[in-house]
Each structure stands twice: as structure tokens, then as C-alpha cells.
Design a protein around this motif. Structure first.
Motif, PDB file in Angstrom:
ATOM      1  N   ARG A 261       0.834  -1.211   0.000  1.00  0.00           N
ATOM      2  CA  ARG A 261       0.000   0.000   0.000  1.00  0.00           C
ATOM      3  C   ARG A 261       0.863   1.253   0.000  1.00  0.00           C
ATOM      4  O   ARG A 261       0.542   2.230  -0.678  1.00  0.00           O
ATOM      5  CB  ARG A 261      -0.951   0.010   1.198  1.00  0.00           C
ATOM      6  N   PHE A 262       1.959   1.249   0.748  1.00  0.00           N
ATOM      7  CA  PHE A 262       2.821   2.429   0.731  1.00  0.00           C
ATOM      8  C   PHE A 262       3.373   2.673  -0.663  1.00  0.00           C
ATOM      9  O   PHE A 262       3.476   3.823  -1.110  1.00  0.00           O
ATOM     10  CB  PHE A 262       3.965   2.295   1.733  1.00  0.00           C
ATOM     11  N   ALA A 263       3.723   1.605  -1.366  1.00  0.00           N
ATOM     12  CA  ALA A 263       4.230   1.757  -2.738  1.00  0.00           C
ATOM     13  C   ALA A 263       3.177   2.406  -3.626  1.00  0.00           C
ATOM     14  O   ALA A 263       3.496   3.262  -4.464  1.00  0.00           O
ATOM     15  CB  ALA A 263       4.645   0.395  -3.290  1.00  0.00           C
ATOM     16  N   ARG A 264       1.910   2.031  -3.441  1.00  0.00           N
ATOM     17  CA  ARG A 264       0.832   2.654  -4.227  1.00  0.00           C
ATOM     18  C   ARG A 264       0.655   4.117  -3.846  1.00  0.00           C
ATOM     19  O   ARG A 264       0.449   4.981  -4.709  1.00  0.00           O
ATOM     20  CB  ARG A 264      -0.485   1.892  -4.023  1.00  0.00           C
ATOM     21  N   LEU A 265       0.727   4.416  -2.546  1.00  0.00           N
ATOM     22  CA  LEU A 265       0.586   5.803  -2.103  1.00  0.00           C
ATOM     23  C   LEU A 265       1.719   6.674  -2.654  1.00  0.00           C
ATOM     24  O   LEU A 265       1.500   7.820  -3.054  1.00  0.00           O
ATOM     25  CB  LEU A 265       0.568   5.856  -0.576  1.00  0.00           C
ATOM     26  N   ALA A 266       2.932   6.140  -2.648  1.00  0.00           N
ATOM     27  CA  ALA A 266       4.069   6.902  -3.177  1.00  0.00           C
ATOM     28  C   ALA A 266       3.889   7.171  -4.665  1.00  0.00           C
ATOM     29  O   ALA A 266       4.169   8.281  -5.157  1.00  0.00           O
ATOM     30  CB  ALA A 266       5.368   6.145  -2.928  1.00  0.00           C
ATOM     31  N   ALA A 267       3.412   6.165  -5.411  1.00  0.00           N
ATOM     32  CA  ALA A 267       3.177   6.348  -6.841  1.00  0.00           C
ATOM     33  C   ALA A 267       2.094   7.392  -7.074  1.00  0.00           C
ATOM     34  O   ALA A 267       2.206   8.238  -7.978  1.00  0.00           O
ATOM     35  CB  ALA A 267       2.788   5.021  -7.483  1.00  0.00           C
ATOM     36  N   LEU A 268       1.046   7.367  -6.246  1.00  0.00           N
ATOM     37  CA  LEU A 268      -0.024   8.347  -6.370  1.00  0.00           C
ATOM     38  C   LEU A 268       0.482   9.750  -6.037  1.00  0.00           C
ATOM     39  O   LEU A 268       0.109  10.726  -6.700  1.00  0.00           O
ATOM     40  CB  LEU A 268      -1.176   7.968  -5.438  1.00  0.00           C
ATOM     41  N   ALA A 269       1.346   9.866  -5.025  1.00  0.00           N
ATOM     42  CA  ALA A 269       1.930  11.160  -4.686  1.00  0.00           C
ATOM     43  C   ALA A 269       2.764  11.698  -5.852  1.00  0.00           C
ATOM     44  O   ALA A 269       2.724  12.896  -6.156  1.00  0.00           O
ATOM     45  CB  ALA A 269       2.786  11.045  -3.429  1.00  0.00           C
ATOM     46  N   GLU A 270       3.517  10.835  -6.491  1.00  0.00           N
ATOM     47  CA  GLU A 270       4.313  11.249  -7.651  1.00  0.00           C
ATOM     48  C   GLU A 270       3.400  11.735  -8.768  1.00  0.00           C
ATOM     49  O   GLU A 270       3.637  12.802  -9.360  1.00  0.00           O
ATOM     50  CB  GLU A 270       5.181  10.098  -8.126  1.00  0.00           C
ATOM     51  N   GLU A 271       2.344  10.971  -9.060  1.00  0.00           N
ATOM     52  CA  GLU A 271       1.407  11.359 -10.112  1.00  0.00           C
ATOM     53  C   GLU A 271       0.694  12.667  -9.780  1.00  0.00           C
ATOM     54  O   GLU A 271       0.310  13.425 -10.682  1.00  0.00           O
ATOM     55  CB  GLU A 271       0.370  10.253 -10.311  1.00  0.00           C
ATOM     56  N   SER A 272       0.543  12.947  -8.491  1.00  0.00           N
ATOM     57  CA  SER A 272      -0.202  14.132  -8.051  1.00  0.00           C
ATOM     58  C   SER A 272       0.646  15.389  -8.022  1.00  0.00           C
ATOM     59  O   SER A 272       0.133  16.471  -7.726  1.00  0.00           O
ATOM     60  CB  SER A 272      -0.792  13.881  -6.652  1.00  0.00           C
ATOM     61  N   GLY A 273       1.944  15.273  -8.287  1.00  0.00           N
ATOM     62  CA  GLY A 273       2.801  16.444  -8.375  1.00  0.00           C
ATOM     63  C   GLY A 273       3.591  16.785  -7.137  1.00  0.00           C
ATOM     64  O   GLY A 273       4.184  17.871  -7.055  1.00  0.00           O
ATOM     65  N   PHE A 274       3.655  15.871  -6.166  1.00  0.00           N
ATOM     66  CA  PHE A 274       4.464  16.126  -4.983  1.00  0.00           C
ATOM     67  C   PHE A 274       5.949  15.969  -5.309  1.00  0.00           C
ATOM     68  O   PHE A 274       6.330  15.194  -6.195  1.00  0.00           O
ATOM     69  CB  PHE A 274       4.076  15.170  -3.856  1.00  0.00           C
ATOM     70  N   ASP A 275       6.774  16.688  -4.575  1.00  0.00           N
ATOM     71  CA  ASP A 275       8.222  16.624  -4.774  1.00  0.00           C
ATOM     72  C   ASP A 275       8.879  15.533  -3.935  1.00  0.00           C
ATOM     73  O   ASP A 275       9.920  14.998  -4.323  1.00  0.00           O
ATOM     74  CB  ASP A 275       8.856  17.976  -4.420  1.00  0.00           C
ATOM     75  N   GLN A 276       8.288  15.240  -2.779  1.00  0.00           N
ATOM     76  CA  GLN A 276       8.861  14.254  -1.865  1.00  0.00           C
ATOM     77  C   GLN A 276       7.746  13.459  -1.210  1.00  0.00           C
ATOM     78  O   GLN A 276       6.630  13.959  -1.025  1.00  0.00           O
ATOM     79  CB  GLN A 276       9.678  14.922  -0.743  1.00  0.00           C
ATOM     80  N   VAL A 277       8.078  12.226  -0.797  1.00  0.00           N
ATOM     81  CA  VAL A 277       7.200  11.455   0.068  1.00  0.00           C
ATOM     82  C   VAL A 277       8.061  10.878   1.187  1.00  0.00           C
ATOM     83  O   VAL A 277       9.170  10.370   0.942  1.00  0.00           O
ATOM     84  CB  VAL A 277       6.453  10.338  -0.699  1.00  0.00           C
ATOM     85  N   TRP A 278       7.576  11.006   2.414  1.00  0.00           N
ATOM     86  CA  TRP A 278       8.306  10.571   3.591  1.00  0.00           C
ATOM     87  C   TRP A 278       7.504   9.510   4.336  1.00  0.00           C
ATOM     88  O   TRP A 278       6.279   9.499   4.288  1.00  0.00           O
ATOM     89  CB  TRP A 278       8.544  11.747   4.552  1.00  0.00           C
TER      90      TRP A 278
END
Length: 310
Positions: free
Chosen positions: A17-34
Motif C-alpha cells: 500500500r505504501f508503494a501505491r501511495l508513493a506512486a499516487l503522490a508522484e502522479e499528483s505532483g508532490f516533490d517528496q514522500v516521507w
């Protein structure tokens, strides 16, 4: 200049699930995910490793490792490995660790600022291929290494000044969000004392937000997170909201405690972030719980909040 945006998750989610959230954050235009590395949950190193396979350009960070439950040699090993795996996208967060949670593991740490400054110095030496001062000469990395940006997780004044003195970035938890000006000034004070420019430090204005179109659901999600972490919050930050750590022992989350974060829809979160930007924030970091449904919260941030802010 467009602000930077990051999103933070707790390590209570499984790797897939974290991998999916990180991919979604990337698609959404975020610069970083922690992702946090709180004791007795999922390993943050494993979570970042999973996210490395589902993302291509977003920066991935652990916020934070501590030098009490982990030896600095192990921290350097993980940092080197994840930097290699992510193609240089890994960001290393270091912090003192929460004494309350460390006590659960039977750990009795040294004073927080001293142990954190020592850890940063030793990790930097290891990531330069050197032996830290006072170590045996054989205490060095055996694999190719490169510097990794180090962010300091901080709440109290002494830790914030330390971030200004020695860190590449800072993750100051802002309880409440309007505390940013004070935190930024303390980081700048530390930087000035070390002959550094505050602008050279990536200061993430870290807020807690719970996003849902149902305001009551958003408040309940935020209340659950505050109840779990409240006793570990900085006494200095709590005092700014008229709170004490002992207040959290009662098991009741009061309106004053909810004011430590932001709960509601995109409009409420956007307004809090706009105030941070007016106060000089160049990096906004949205943190847990994010809401009853983190995927839906990311969608609201991407559609309503980020475009309005920059």
C-alpha cells in the motif's frame, strides 16, 4: 517561485500500500514522500525500497531514523543502499527518537541534542568513506558511498537550532501550524551561528492534516493520531497551545488538542497552507493522518490545494 510540496505517512501501512501511495503522490505532483520509522510498526527501509520500484522521480525519505534503536553504522548502510536503489532520490531523516517509545523497548538514551548531533557527524563521515572520529580505523563502509542529504526531525528550540547548524534540511513538526515563524527563526539562528545561509536549508513546514468532506470524520481521524502521539510532543510546542504532556494521560482529545493540526476539506487545509506561505514557507509538508482515506486525501490535495498554492 513555486513552493515545494511533500507528503508524510506513518509506517503503519504495509509495503504494497505504501508503494501505491508513493506512486499516487508522484502522479499528483508532490516533490517528496516521507515515511516514519516508529518502533513496532513496518520497517521504513522496506517501505522505501518498495516505493522505489513504483516511482521514477519523486524523492523518497525516512522521517526519521534515530541513533538509539539503530546504530549509526546501520543507518549509514541503509542510506547507502537506498540511495543506490533509488538512483540518488533517497533523503535521510535523523532525529533523537521519542523517549516514550524508546522506553517501550527498554532503551535509555543519552540527552537528545547531543546524541543527534553526534549521529549526524558520524553518519556523514561514513557516507564520505571515512571512519568517524574516535572509531577504530576499520569502522568504515566497504561499498561505494556518496553523500545523502540529511534532514533533521525537530520540535524543540535546541533541536531546531541544531538543524540550522548542521542539517541539509529540516522537518520541524508545527504544532500548531502557525508556529512556523518561530521554528524558522530558530533554524535561522542556528544557521547564522554556524556561518550558513538559512536559504541553503530545505525547511519543510510540517503540518498534520486530516482531510475528508465529512468534517466530523476528519476530526475523528486526527483525534486518534493526536491521542497516540500526544505525550511525545515537545513541551515547548504544547505550551504555545496552552497544553501539557500530562493532559494527554486522560485519554480525551479536546478542541485545543485538535487545533494542533488541521481537519476538514481542501478549503480548510488550503487556508492554513496559504498562511504558512505568507509567513515565508518555501516547502509545505502534509502529514498524517491525512484522513480516514489517505488516497482520497491525496486526490483532494492534488485537485484543490496544490494548484491554489503554486
Amino acid at each position: 517561485m513555486r513552493p515545494r510540496f511533500s507528503v508524510r505517512f506513518n509506517n503503519d501501512v504495509p509495503p504494497e500500500r505504501f508503494a501505491r501511495l508513493a506512486a499516487l503522490a508522484e502522479e499528483s505532483g508532490f516533490d517528496q514522500v516521507w515515511v516514519s520509522n516508529d518502533l513496532f510498526w513496518h520497517s521504513a527501509a522496506v517501505l522505501v525500497g518498495a516505493a522505489a520500484k513504483t516511482t521514477s522521480h519523486i524523492e523518497l525519505g525516512v522521517g526519521v531514523f534515530n541513533p538509539v534503536s539503530m546504530n549509526v553504522a546501520e543507518i549509514a548502510m541503509i542510506a547507502t543502499s537506498l540511495a543506490d536503489l533509488t538512483g540518488g532520490r533517497f533523503r535521510l531523516g535523523l532525529g533523537a527518537g521519542a523517549d516514550r517509545f524508546l522506553a517501550w523497548a527498554g532503551l535509555a538514551p543519552d540527552p537528545p541534542v547531543a546524541r543527534t548531533e553526534r549521529a549526524i557527524r558520524e553518519v556523514r563521515a561514513l557516507l564520505a568513506g571515512e571512519s568517524p572520529a574516535g572509531w577504530d580505523g576499520e569502522g568504515r563502509m566497504r561499498v561505494p558511498v556518496a553523500p545523502v542529504p540529511i534532514y533533521l526531525g525537530a520540535m524543540g528550540p535546541a533541536m531546531l537550532r541544531l538543524a540550522g547548524r548542521v542539517a541539509d534540511g529540516a522537518l520541524p513538526l508545527l504544532f500548531p501550524p502557525r508556529h512556523y515563524r518561530v521554528a524558522a527563526a530558530q533554524i535561522a539562528e542556528g544557521a547564522a551561528g554556524a556561518g550558513r545561509l538559512p536559504e541553503a536549508i530545505d525547511v519543510a513546514a510540517c503540518i498534520w492534516c486530516s482531510i475528508d468532506r465529512d468534517a466530523e470524520r476528519a476530526r475523528r481521524a486526527l483525534a486518534a493520531k493526536i491521542a497516540y502521539y500526544g505525550a511525545s510532543f515537545s513541551t515547548d510546542l504544547l505550551a504555545r497551545s496552552g497544553l501539557r504532556q500530562s493532559d494527554f494521560a486522560r485519554g480525551e482529545v479536546t478542541p485545543a488538542m485538535l487545533d494542533l493540526g488541521v481537519a476538514g476539506g481542501g478549503e480548510e487545509v488550503g487556508a492554513a497552507c496559504a498562511e504558512l506561505i505568507r509567513d515565508g514557507a518555501r516547502h509545505i509538508s502534509f502529514g498524517p493522518p491525512l484522513g480516514p482515506d489517505p488516497e482520497a486525501a491525496l486526490a483532494v490535495l492534488a485537485a484543490e490545494v496544490l494548484p491554489a498554492l503554486g
